[in-house]
Motif scaffolding. Structure first.
Motif, PDB file in Angstrom:
ATOM      1  N   PHE B 154       0.741  -1.123   0.124  1.00 51.82           N
ATOM      2  CA  PHE B 154      -0.014   0.063  -0.036  1.00 51.82           C
ATOM      3  C   PHE B 154       0.887   1.255   0.129  1.00 51.82           C
ATOM      4  CE2 PHE B 154      -2.993  -2.916   1.343  1.00 51.82           C
ATOM      5  CZ  PHE B 154      -4.213  -2.498   0.589  1.00 51.82           C
ATOM      6  N   ASP B 155       2.012   1.030  -0.075  1.00 52.61           N
ATOM      7  CA  ASP B 155       3.037   2.292  -0.268  1.00 52.61           C
ATOM      8  C   ASP B 155       2.873   3.090   0.902  1.00 52.61           C
ATOM      9  OD1 ASP B 155       4.832   3.681  -1.265  1.00 52.61           O
ATOM     10  OD2 ASP B 155       3.544   4.741  -2.566  1.00 52.61           O
ATOM     11  N   TRP B 156       2.715   2.777   2.157  1.00 53.16           N
ATOM     12  CA  TRP B 156       2.727   3.472   3.186  1.00 53.16           C
ATOM     13  C   TRP B 156       4.191   3.245   4.167  1.00 53.16           C
ATOM     14  CZ3 TRP B 156      -2.375   1.114   4.294  1.00 53.16           C
ATOM     15  CH2 TRP B 156      -2.243  -0.310   4.853  1.00 53.16           C
ATOM     16  N   ILE B 157       4.343   4.524   4.756  1.00 57.15           N
ATOM     17  CA  ILE B 157       5.695   4.522   5.545  1.00 57.15           C
ATOM     18  C   ILE B 157       5.494   4.360   6.718  1.00 57.15           C
ATOM     19  CG2 ILE B 157       7.788   5.677   5.846  1.00 57.15           C
ATOM     20  CD1 ILE B 157       7.167   7.313   3.229  1.00 57.15           C
ATOM     21  N   LYS B 158       6.169   3.467   7.551  1.00 56.46           N
ATOM     22  CA  LYS B 158       5.856   3.036   8.991  1.00 56.46           C
ATOM     23  C   LYS B 158       6.438   4.362   9.690  1.00 56.46           C
ATOM     24  CE  LYS B 158       5.062  -0.013  12.446  1.00 56.46           C
ATOM     25  NZ  LYS B 158       5.542  -1.125  13.261  1.00 56.46           N
TER      26      LYS B 158
END
Lengths: 416, 497
Positions: B154-158
């Motif tokens: 989902f192309d999210w950065i933690k």
């Protein structure tokens, strides 16, 4: 000191001379186009013209800055507006399928108008504006400018005085240009705090229950609290009249406190706004450590926001296809040029010092009489008038934009 | 053209072995529909998968049109899904989950083909599909959902612990309720703010430098947005590729039928054909009724509205009161009326409709303004009052249309009911003489000749048309009479046999 009296609507002759000799078409082209060679950003861009007698022409488009200038000079509009970049040339609108003609890109724009402050400003009303009410606009500009840069990360913001009583903001960052209507609506929702019409007393409803303010508004509040003291309490003295302080009391939820304050202010009607605000604070101190104090504190924060937070004309920003008057147009009522404004020096900006079209042309005439050697070429006559700093400001903005485009291009080149 | 794995599955079934989860072709109940089904399917399967899915989507659409609250929409849709499109979690052993998921997968892609053709259809399809996805997502098993999310990028950065500490205060303040705030235990994900516009609009996230810090409990927002954008993009791609399909004579008619069903709301008629004969009429039935029973003035309004997705004030007034009038059988109830207009004005955005038109419709029904019980307009009123302006479509076609436009309109409206070009001279003569109601009556006689109406009988006992509702009522009466007669005949046959 109202500025609408000493100015008047410019004549068509003045307007034509202005377009021919002064209007910075090249800079406007660069600003819309983001690079030197014409791209779709310019060629597929809608321009609309308002002619004498309120005739409105839509869906014009041009290949180059010179084309635009030619058309402007032949139509001699009272003003012209800039719309979105469409998927086809707007002038071909009638020949392409409706589905193939949709807005694709558009600067994110904001419009703040002094009339939205009529309920709170005490110095002028309606179309009038003075140095005192400009402080409202200045506060709005600071909050919006800082918020957008900080929260949304946009860099290419151009603030433009609307020529009379408002200010426009154009954001040209690539991402901002690409926002869909839905995303624009969301951004406006994030930015909008003042809601509800005339009949709604409490226009600030941004909390859920008794939760603290959202972080973005907390930041805004910190800087607005200062403005509130100087502008609302001292300069505008908003709570001096009975009408004013009744409006204030309506925003306080605690009926006990309201009753006590009303009695006090009824007996001493000459208490200034600052004194009344102090009275409110005293009430808070009285109930220290109780829920009543927290409630009052919350209400007071909301009051500060209601009186000083930017009041946006949301509809302008929500749709890509909304047209907005081009920078450097002449306001048809005041004759003033819609000049770019530096947000960092917004407090020093004086609307009444903005040059009018009449004044600029007089300046040109004076040069012409002293300097007879002038040839027929008028391309950069603005350099000799007081329009110069404003055009230079736009050019500086354009330079940054073009640099950004160049950098983006180089980056895509590297990936090959 | 079966893949190896499928063949393997087939043998499994044939030998009656119990399927184990690892063999499943569809590992998850939820599907982002990234890849199309690439196996051979029969044309029947092609159609049934799509129809069953369409039933569910149509229900979602009409729930939107009726402004049902989300919870209600969810209950209704889940019930509908249970009926037509069951989808069990992977833990269900007794069900063939793979078959269910395959049906879901095929149905979605068939409908993509049917609904990619216009901007309007795409928009509505995406909206309904996203709602369906959301409902399934929310009813999905927590653990399976976690795995599903893990299966996709989902192309999210933690957000790192360090960063979380720096913005602790802001992150806490952005949460909508105090009890949910526990920044230290919460995971945050950074995404471009444009991917979560709904959270931004409500100020439910912390925003910095164009990135939204989304807490894991709001993660679903990113997922739904992602679903919506990827589907929108995919549909546009499909639309571009679609012309290549136009040669297939088996599929194109099915697709046309499907997309029309969605537009006209006929889909619910397919499922509940018998209810059309009941007393109450519903929003979905209006268009069909119009085709069969309405006089020219009302058919014109219906068609104009269908074309423009809008009607001007007097048109709404004339048509709205006609549909409302209970004295003459029709009697569209207020809820249905709102649903009908909402659906018909499909280009109008939700809030604009609520602000401007809902009031209008309620006014017609005497629920707003001076709360008068407005009667439907009679022919005399339609002929003489509120003359239509240049862009209006209300009024009486016999009077307010030019001669050639009237002829074209009559032929296009009624030729399926028996009106031919040969009938036109007679009608046009009465029109020229100014006997508009006579012309209208004559059209009624011609179009109801198959129901046994003879020339001169008019709308019964030689009466001519004086009220559009009378026309429609008589037309429905005749149809019902015929249906009953047919039924009686059929019953009689049985006895005889």
């Amino acid at each position: 000191m109202s500025i609408t009296e000493d100015t008047e609507s410019p004549s068509p002759e003045l307007m034509l001379a202005f377009y021919r000799r002064l209007y910075p078409f090249r800079s406007i082209f660069g600003w819309l186009n983001h690079e030197h060679a014409p791209t779709r950003l310019f060629t597929h861009r809608e321009f609309s013209f308002t002619l004498q007698g309120d005739i409105y022409l839509r869906y014009h488009s041009f290949n180059t800055a010179d084309d635009l200038k030619k058309q402007v000079c032949s139509l001699n509009p009272t003003r012209f507006e800039i719309g979105p970049v469409y998927s086809a040339r707007p002038r071909d609108k009638k020949t392409v399928r409706p589905a193939a003609f949709t807005p694709t890109l558009r600067e994110l724009v904001f419009d703040i108008d002094m009339t939205d402050y009529d309920t709170i400003r005490t110095c002028c009303s309606g179309a009038d504006i003075c140095a005192r009410c400009w402080v409202f606009i200045a506060a709005a500009v600071r909050v919006l400018d800082e918020g957008i840069r900080e929260q949304f990360g946009y860099k290419h913001l151009l603030w433009v005085y609307s020529g009379r009583r408002g200010i426009h903001l154009w954001i040209s960052d690539r991402e901002a240009m690409e926002l869909t209507d839905e995303q624009r609506r969301a951004l406006v929702g994030w930015m909008t705090v003042i809601q509800g019409g005339k009949e709604m007393h409490k226009k600030v409803n941004v909390r859920t229950g008794s939760r603290p303010l959202p972080p973005s508004l907390q930041t805004a509040l910190n800087s607005l609290a200062e403005v509130f003291g100087e502008l609302i309490l001292t300069d505008q003295d908003c709570f001096a009249s009975r009408e004013g302080w009744e409006a204030l009391l309506r925003l306080i939820p605690d009926t006990g406190i309201v009753k006590e304050l009303r009695e006090k202010w009824d007996t001493g009607p000459h208490r200034s706004s600052s004194e009344k605000w102090e009275d409110l604070k005293d009430q808070g101190r009285k109930y220290k450590g109780t829920p009543r104090r927290t409630a009052l504190q919350t209400a007071m924060e909301d009051i500060i926001l209601q009186y000083t937070y930017p009041r946006l004309d949301a509809e302008v920003s929500k749709h890509r296809n909304h047209l907005l008057k081009a920078p450097f147009c002449i306001h048809p009522k005041t004759g003033r040029v819609c000049v770019p404004v530096d947000p960092n020096r917004i407090d020093d900006f004086r609307p009444e010092r903005v040059p009018t079209v009449g004044q600029l042309l007089r300046e040109l005439d004076e040069i012409a009489t002293t300097d007879q050697a002038e040839g027929a070429e008028h391309h950069s006559d603005w350099e000799k008038t007081s329009l110069k700093p404003y055009v230079e400001a736009l050019d500086k903005h354009v330079m940054a934009l073009m640099e950004e485009t160049r950098r983006a291009k180089r980056k895509t080149d590297l990936t090959w | 053209m079966f893949s190896a794995r499928e063949r393997f599955l087939d043998t499994n079934e044939n030998t009656g072995q119990v399927q184990t989860h690892s063999n499943l072709k569809y590992r998850f109940r939820l599907n982002f529909y990234d890849t199309p089904p690439i196996e051979d399917i029969t044309i029947e399967e092609f159609e049934t998968c799509a129809l069953d899915r369409l039933r569910v989507l149509a229900e979602i659409e009409s729930s939107f049109a009726r402004n049902r609250p989300y919870d209600e929409l969810k209950t209704i849709t889940l019930a509908q899904c249970q009926k037509y499109l069951p989808l069990h979690s992977s833990s269900a052993i007794t069900v063939d989950t793979d078959a269910e998921r395959r049906k879901d997968h095929i149905g979605h892609f068939v409908l993509r083909l049917a609904f990619c053709r216009s901007e309007e259809l795409r928009r509505r399809f995406v909206k309904a599909e996203t709602a369906l996805f959301r409902i399934r997502y929310e009813s999905d098993d927590r653990e399976e959902r976690g795995k599903f999310l893990g299966s996709r990028d989902f192309d999210w950065i933690k957000v790192s612990d360090g960063e979380r500490k720096v913005y602790k205060e802001q992150l806490a303040a952005a949460a909508p309720t105090a009890k949910e705030v526990n920044v230290d235990n919460e995971n945050y994900y950074k995404v471009k703010w444009t991917r979560v516009p709904d959270l931004v609009e409500k100020r439910r996230v912390f925003l910095k430098g164009g990135y939204a810090y989304v807490p894991s409990r709001e993660q679903s927002s990113i997922v739904f947005q992602e679903f919506q954008t990827s589907l929108t993009k995919a549909l546009e791609m499909t639309a571009k590729a679609l012309p290549r399909l136009d040669e297939d004579t088996r599929i194109v008619p099915i697709l046309n039928n499907l997309s029309q069903g969605f537009l006209a709301g006929v889909s619910s008629e397919w499922s509940t054909a018998s209810s059309t004969e009941g007393d109450g009429i519903t929003a979905d039935m209006v268009e069909d009724l119009a085709r069969r029973h309405f006089p020219a003035c009302m058919r014109n309004l219906q068609e104009t509205m269908r074309r423009d997705r809008h009607l001007k004030h007097f048109g709404r007034w004339q048509y709205g009161l006609f549909l409302k009038a209970s004295r003459w059988v029709l009697g569209l109830p207020i809820e249905e009326a709102i649903a009908f207009w909402r659906k018909s004005f499909s280009n109008i955005q939700e809030d604009k409709f609520n602000k401007e038109y809902r009031y209008n419709i309620r006014h017609l029904y005497g629920l707003e303004g001076k709360r008068a019980n407005y009667p439907a307009k009679s022919c005399t009123q339609i002929l003489t009052t509120d003359q239509p302006g240049s862009s209006d479509s209300h009024g009486c076609p016999y009077r307010h249309f030019s001669a050639d436009n009237l002829q074209t309109a009559l032929l296009s409206m009624y030729s399926s009911q028996g009106l031919t070009a040969a009938d036109l001279p007679e009608i046009m003569n009465t029109v020229k003489a100014g006997h508009y109601h006579v012309a209208c009556t004559r059209v009624f006689e011609i179009t109801h000749a198959s129901r046994g109406v003879k020339k001169g009988e008019g709308v019964g006992d030689g009466e001519s048309v004086t009220h559009p509702n009378q026309y429609a009522a008589r037309s429905r009466e005749l149809e019902r009479g015929k249906a009953e007669a047919a039924k009686a005949e059929a019953d009689g046959d049985v006895v005889m046999g």
